[in-house]
Design a protein around this motif. Structure first.
Motif, PDB file in Angstrom:
ATOM      1  N   UNK A 155       0.657  -1.263   0.093  1.00 51.40           N
ATOM      2  CA  UNK A 155      -0.127   0.006  -0.082  1.00 51.40           C
ATOM      3  C   UNK A 155       0.771   1.306  -0.006  1.00 51.40           C
ATOM      4  N   UNK A 156       1.752   1.458   1.002  1.00 50.20           N
ATOM      5  CA  UNK A 156       2.682   2.477   1.126  1.00 50.20           C
ATOM      6  C   UNK A 156       3.785   2.311   2.104  1.00 50.20           C
ATOM      7  N   UNK A 166      -4.318   7.179  -1.320  1.00 44.85           N
ATOM      8  CA  UNK A 166      -4.802   7.524  -0.048  1.00 44.85           C
ATOM      9  C   UNK A 166      -3.581   6.850   1.266  1.00 44.85           C
ATOM     10  N   UNK A 167      -3.232   5.563   0.764  1.00 43.25           N
ATOM     11  CA  UNK A 167      -2.481   5.110   1.628  1.00 43.25           C
ATOM     12  C   UNK A 167      -1.076   5.492   1.703  1.00 43.25           C
ATOM     13  N   UNK A 168      -0.649   6.271   0.500  1.00 51.67           N
ATOM     14  CA  UNK A 168       0.647   6.995   0.565  1.00 51.67           C
ATOM     15  C   UNK A 168       0.321   8.235   1.430  1.00 51.67           C
ATOM     16  N   UNK A 222      -9.531  -0.634  -0.344  1.00 51.50           N
ATOM     17  CA  UNK A 222      -9.519  -1.766   0.156  1.00 51.50           C
ATOM     18  C   UNK A 222      -8.708  -2.017   1.139  1.00 51.50           C
ATOM     19  N   UNK A 223      -9.353  -2.687   2.311  1.00 57.04           N
ATOM     20  CA  UNK A 223      -8.756  -2.959   3.462  1.00 57.04           C
ATOM     21  C   UNK A 223      -8.586  -1.784   4.453  1.00 57.04           C
ATOM     22  N   UNK A 224      -8.152  -0.535   4.162  1.00 55.11           N
ATOM     23  CA  UNK A 224      -7.987   0.512   5.012  1.00 55.11           C
ATOM     24  C   UNK A 224      -9.340   1.309   5.183  1.00 55.11           C
ATOM     25  N   UNK A 225     -10.109   1.225   4.228  1.00 53.76           N
ATOM     26  CA  UNK A 225     -11.454   1.745   4.160  1.00 53.76           C
ATOM     27  C   UNK A 225     -11.167   3.543   3.833  1.00 53.76           C
ATOM     28  N   UNK A 278     -11.921  10.784   4.711  1.00 49.51           N
ATOM     29  CA  UNK A 278     -11.117  10.383   5.802  1.00 49.51           C
ATOM     30  C   UNK A 278      -9.816  11.027   5.858  1.00 49.51           C
ATOM     31  N   UNK A 279      -9.115  11.007   4.637  1.00 49.26           N
ATOM     32  CA  UNK A 279      -7.812  11.438   4.535  1.00 49.26           C
ATOM     33  C   UNK A 279      -7.884  12.941   4.874  1.00 49.26           C
ATOM     34  N   UNK A 280      -8.790  13.766   4.190  1.00 41.79           N
ATOM     35  CA  UNK A 280      -8.633  15.144   4.176  1.00 41.79           C
ATOM     36  C   UNK A 280      -8.811  15.354   5.896  1.00 41.79           C
TER      37      UNK A 280
END
Length: 190
Positions: A45-46, A81-83, A113-116, A121-123
């Motif tokens: 993912x990151x 988003x993971x990054x 996927x997985x992280x949701x 949510x990232x913002x």
């Protein structure tokens, strides 16, 4: 992506010199992301490749060590988003301007996927870190509606790079844009 990364790597010292004109105290880090591991065994993912440093040779070496294996032949999305979350969750100094610059050629999965993770949510996570402004440099198809939601929510912008030669200039533009925003400290108590 390799040509875009090589273009940034060749101008890392110039980017640092331009940043130094705006502020005497700065640090860079390098986070990279790929796609979900279910699509290829080389994916993740990151991860943080270089922690915060002002030693630009470490950033240059980190850029040189990036790998491009993996991906997904049937899907153009990535774990953007993971990054961003990997970067947002690093140990930032208090009271400094914080910026994440995403250089990418594929849009995020929303939700991831997985992280949701979603744009919202990232913002929110970026805002909660004093805040962090997210900028995008689109070298392909990064600038989706969901990515644009994240960028505008964090007061960043997105720019398109039509060639690798433009990428490092757009990195400088993003840094200059953020450093030229008004900044105030409000002293409590409230």
């Amino acid at each position: 992506m390799k040509y875009n990364v090589d273009a940034v790597r060749s101008r890392v010292k110039t980017i640092a010199d331009e940043t130094k004109k705006q502020t005497p105290s700065y640090r860079f880090s390098l986070v990279d992301y790929k796609d979900h591991p279910n699509f290829h065994s080389d994916n993740y993912l990151a991860r943080t490749d270089v922690d915060f440093t002002s030693d630009m040779s470490k950033i240059e070496n980190g850029l040189g060590n990036l790998s491009y294996e993996g991906g997904n032949l049937f899907n153009t999305n990535a774990s953007v988003y993971s990054g961003v979350m990997q970067a947002v969750n690093m140990k930032w100094r208090n009271g400094v301007k914080k910026i994440v610059i995403v250089i990418g050629d594929a849009p995020p999965r929303d939700p991831e996927p997985d992280t949701g993770y979603t744009a919202a949510s990232v913002a929110k996570a970026a805002y909660d870190v004093d805040p962090v402004s997210v900028y995008g440099i689109d070298t392909g198809q990064l600038n989706s509606t969901s990515f644009q939601t994240l960028v505008t929510s964090s007061t960043g912008t997105t720019a398109n790079a039509s060639s690798p030669d433009q990428v490092s200039d757009l990195v400088n533009n993003a840094i200059n844009s953020e450093l030229n925003k008004p900044f105030a400290w409000i002293q409590g108590p409230y």
